[in-house]
Design a protein around this motif. Structure first.
Motif, PDB file in Angstrom:
ATOM      1  N   THR A  42      -3.669  -9.693  -2.417  1.00 29.63           N
ATOM      2  CA  THR A  42      -2.957 -10.253  -1.265  1.00 29.63           C
ATOM      3  C   THR A  42      -3.791 -11.337  -0.598  1.00 29.63           C
ATOM      4  OG1 THR A  42      -1.838  -8.137  -0.941  1.00 29.63           O
ATOM      5  CG2 THR A  42      -1.747  -9.697   0.878  1.00 29.63           C
ATOM      6  N   ILE A  43      -5.101 -11.144  -0.534  1.00 31.05           N
ATOM      7  CA  ILE A  43      -5.969 -12.191   0.017  1.00 31.05           C
ATOM      8  C   ILE A  43      -5.869 -13.454  -0.833  1.00 31.05           C
ATOM      9  CG2 ILE A  43      -8.398 -12.866   0.327  1.00 31.05           C
ATOM     10  CD1 ILE A  43      -8.928 -10.023   1.363  1.00 31.05           C
ATOM     11  N   ARG A  44      -5.905 -13.291  -2.170  1.00 34.57           N
ATOM     12  CA  ARG A  44      -5.797 -14.461  -3.050  1.00 34.57           C
ATOM     13  C   ARG A  44      -4.434 -15.144  -2.904  1.00 34.57           C
ATOM     14  NH1 ARG A  44      -8.601 -11.270  -6.922  1.00 34.57           N
ATOM     15  NH2 ARG A  44      -6.630 -10.688  -7.856  1.00 34.57           N
ATOM     16  N   LEU A  45      -3.384 -14.354  -2.800  1.00 33.13           N
ATOM     17  CA  LEU A  45      -2.028 -14.892  -2.739  1.00 33.13           C
ATOM     18  C   LEU A  45      -1.703 -15.536  -1.396  1.00 33.13           C
ATOM     19  CD1 LEU A  45       0.793 -15.108  -4.115  1.00 33.13           C
ATOM     20  CD2 LEU A  45       1.319 -12.906  -3.066  1.00 33.13           C
ATOM     21  N   ARG A  46      -2.015 -14.845  -0.294  1.00 31.60           N
ATOM     22  CA  ARG A  46      -1.604 -15.304   1.042  1.00 31.60           C
ATOM     23  C   ARG A  46      -2.638 -16.180   1.742  1.00 31.60           C
ATOM     24  NH1 ARG A  46       3.535 -13.539   2.388  1.00 31.60           N
ATOM     25  NH2 ARG A  46       3.112 -15.271   3.792  1.00 31.60           N
ATOM     26  N   ARG A  47      -3.873 -16.172   1.272  1.00 31.82           N
ATOM     27  CA  ARG A  47      -4.959 -17.005   1.780  1.00 31.82           C
ATOM     28  C   ARG A  47      -5.118 -16.927   3.309  1.00 31.82           C
ATOM     29  NH1 ARG A  47      -6.486 -19.213  -2.494  1.00 31.82           N
ATOM     30  NH2 ARG A  47      -7.439 -21.226  -2.400  1.00 31.82           N
ATOM     31  N   PRO A  48      -5.330 -15.724   3.839  1.00 36.57           N
ATOM     32  CA  PRO A  48      -5.522 -15.606   5.286  1.00 36.57           C
ATOM     33  C   PRO A  48      -6.872 -16.181   5.716  1.00 36.57           C
ATOM     34  CG  PRO A  48      -5.982 -13.514   4.242  1.00 36.57           C
ATOM     35  CD  PRO A  48      -5.464 -14.432   3.160  1.00 36.57           C
ATOM     36  N   ASP A  49      -6.952 -16.548   6.987  1.00 39.03           N
ATOM     37  CA  ASP A  49      -8.222 -17.001   7.561  1.00 39.03           C
ATOM     38  C   ASP A  49      -9.105 -15.806   7.891  1.00 39.03           C
ATOM     39  OD1 ASP A  49      -7.471 -19.784   7.579  1.00 39.03           O
ATOM     40  OD2 ASP A  49      -6.141 -19.291   9.253  1.00 39.03           O
ATOM     41  N   VAL A  50      -8.477 -14.685   8.262  1.00 39.44           N
ATOM     42  CA  VAL A  50      -9.176 -13.447   8.612  1.00 39.44           C
ATOM     43  C   VAL A  50      -8.335 -12.279   8.116  1.00 39.44           C
ATOM     44  CG1 VAL A  50      -9.997 -11.969  10.508  1.00 39.44           C
ATOM     45  CG2 VAL A  50     -10.228 -14.455  10.689  1.00 39.44           C
ATOM     46  N   ALA A  51      -8.991 -11.251   7.596  1.00 39.24           N
ATOM     47  CA  ALA A  51      -8.299 -10.017   7.221  1.00 39.24           C
ATOM     48  C   ALA A  51      -8.817  -8.890   8.111  1.00 39.24           C
ATOM     49  CB  ALA A  51      -8.538  -9.681   5.757  1.00 39.24           C
ATOM     50  N   VAL A  52      -7.898  -8.199   8.781  1.00 40.17           N
ATOM     51  CA  VAL A  52      -8.236  -7.025   9.581  1.00 40.17           C
ATOM     52  C   VAL A  52      -7.985  -5.833   8.666  1.00 40.17           C
ATOM     53  CG1 VAL A  52      -7.737  -5.694  11.656  1.00 40.17           C
ATOM     54  CG2 VAL A  52      -7.541  -8.194  11.708  1.00 40.17           C
ATOM     55  N   VAL A  53      -9.059  -5.102   8.340  1.00 38.17           N
ATOM     56  CA  VAL A  53      -8.954  -4.062   7.322  1.00 38.17           C
ATOM     57  C   VAL A  53      -9.489  -2.729   7.822  1.00 38.17           C
ATOM     58  CG1 VAL A  53      -9.095  -5.716   5.422  1.00 38.17           C
ATOM     59  CG2 VAL A  53     -11.178  -4.661   6.277  1.00 38.17           C
ATOM     60  N   ASP A  54      -8.864  -1.675   7.341  1.00 41.40           N
ATOM     61  CA  ASP A  54      -9.320  -0.314   7.589  1.00 41.40           C
ATOM     62  C   ASP A  54     -10.427  -0.030   6.579  1.00 41.40           C
ATOM     63  OD1 ASP A  54      -9.616   2.494   7.511  1.00 41.40           O
ATOM     64  OD2 ASP A  54      -7.524   2.814   8.025  1.00 41.40           O
ATOM     65  N   LEU A  55     -11.569   0.451   7.054  1.00 41.03           N
ATOM     66  CA  LEU A  55     -12.693   0.735   6.163  1.00 41.03           C
ATOM     67  C   LEU A  55     -12.267   1.600   4.986  1.00 41.03           C
ATOM     68  CD1 LEU A  55     -15.711   0.655   5.466  1.00 41.03           C
ATOM     69  CD2 LEU A  55     -16.011   2.616   6.987  1.00 41.03           C
ATOM     70  N   GLY A  56     -11.396   2.553   5.220  1.00 37.60           N
ATOM     71  CA  GLY A  56     -10.951   3.440   4.156  1.00 37.60           C
ATOM     72  C   GLY A  56     -10.195   2.738   3.045  1.00 37.60           C
ATOM     73  N   LEU A  57      -9.624   1.576   3.320  1.00 41.43           N
ATOM     74  CA  LEU A  57      -8.869   0.848   2.292  1.00 41.43           C
ATOM     75  C   LEU A  57      -9.740  -0.090   1.477  1.00 41.43           C
ATOM     76  CD1 LEU A  57      -5.525  -0.080   4.107  1.00 41.43           C
ATOM     77  CD2 LEU A  57      -6.004   1.835   2.583  1.00 41.43           C
ATOM     78  N   VAL A  58     -10.908  -0.450   1.979  1.00 45.35           N
ATOM     79  CA  VAL A  58     -11.712  -1.441   1.259  1.00 45.35           C
ATOM     80  C   VAL A  58     -13.113  -0.999   0.893  1.00 45.35           C
ATOM     81  CG1 VAL A  58     -10.467  -3.406   2.215  1.00 45.35           C
ATOM     82  CG2 VAL A  58     -12.515  -2.576   3.370  1.00 45.35           C
ATOM     83  N   GLU A  59     -13.539   0.200   1.299  1.00 41.64           N
ATOM     84  CA  GLU A  59     -14.934   0.562   1.084  1.00 41.64           C
ATOM     85  C   GLU A  59     -15.326   0.672  -0.382  1.00 41.64           C
ATOM     86  OE1 GLU A  59     -15.910   4.243   2.989  1.00 41.64           O
ATOM     87  OE2 GLU A  59     -14.002   5.114   2.475  1.00 41.64           O
ATOM     88  N   ASP A  60     -14.392   0.914  -1.271  1.00 44.85           N
ATOM     89  CA  ASP A  60     -14.731   1.025  -2.689  1.00 44.85           C
ATOM     90  C   ASP A  60     -14.253  -0.172  -3.505  1.00 44.85           C
ATOM     91  OD1 ASP A  60     -15.901   3.518  -2.311  1.00 44.85           O
ATOM     92  OD2 ASP A  60     -13.969   4.525  -2.464  1.00 44.85           O
ATOM     93  N   LEU A  61     -13.749  -1.191  -2.849  1.00 43.62           N
ATOM     94  CA  LEU A  61     -13.201  -2.332  -3.569  1.00 43.62           C
ATOM     95  C   LEU A  61     -14.098  -3.548  -3.459  1.00 43.62           C
ATOM     96  CD1 LEU A  61      -9.473  -2.152  -2.470  1.00 43.62           C
ATOM     97  CD2 LEU A  61     -10.438  -1.477  -4.644  1.00 43.62           C
TER      98      LEU A  61
END
Length: 192
Positions: A42-61
């Protein structure tokens, strides 16, 4: 306009934060996701300036790219913050329980390349090592869930007196006066 991606678990929280951010004149929400496996694409596709993320969704990625991340973390999970830091990515850190306006401010600051740091979370992340033994952690975790001494003892195959002895050691190690305070200290420190 600051293009923002929301990658948060929980539709209610994500939707509420989306409304708060969208109400700002200089911020737009370009995507919302609730699964860690789609954050990077989604970051690659939508190209946001900032991503607000839950640690649980990105800690292993391996969330790649130049998009700064504003990581929202529960204090008890702060010990896992090290998983989102890389030398090539700007990362901001806030507690998941901060007022919405702090998230708005964090998005703006990260978009300008300024640091966003919750000092309490950083301290919890730096003090990742728990002084509790595995058994003490088990006992405190059950106690934190509201289980009385007899129930904790029964579920772990221990005598109630043994559980009380462990709780006394836990309270001393936490620098607390009561079990409730020990639970709070342990959660804040990320021990449980």
């Amino acid at each position: 306009m600051i293009r923002t991606l929301l990658a948060l678990d929980g539709a209610l929280v994500r939707g509420a934060l989306s409304l708060v951010l969208a109400a700002e004149d200089d911020i737009s929400v370009v995507a919302e996701v609730d699964r860690g496996d789609v954050v990077q694409s989604t970051i690659r596709l939508r190209r946001p300036d900032v991503a607000v993320v839950d640690l649980g969704l990105v800690e292993d990625l391996p969330v790649a790219g130049t998009c700064p991340l504003l990581v929202l973390a529960e204090p008890r999970r702060a010990r896992n913050l090290h998983t989102v830091f890389t030398p090539s990515r700007a990362v901001g850190i806030l507690g998941s329980d901060v007022p919405p306006q702090r998230v708005v401010d964090g998005v703006r600051r990260l978009s300008r390349g300024e640091p966003v740091v919750d000092a309490e979370l950083v301290m919890a992340a730096l003090h990742r090592d728990s002084p509790l033994t595995p058994r003490e952690t088990e006992i405190l975790d059950l106690t934190a869930g509201g289980a009385p001494v007899t129930e904790v003892a029964g579920s772990l195959g221990l005598a109630p007196g043994t559980v009380r002895n462990h709780l006394g050691r836990i309270i001393r190690k936490a620098g607390a006066r009561t079990r409730v305070e020990a639970v709070r200290v342990a959660r804040d420190a990320g021990w449980i």
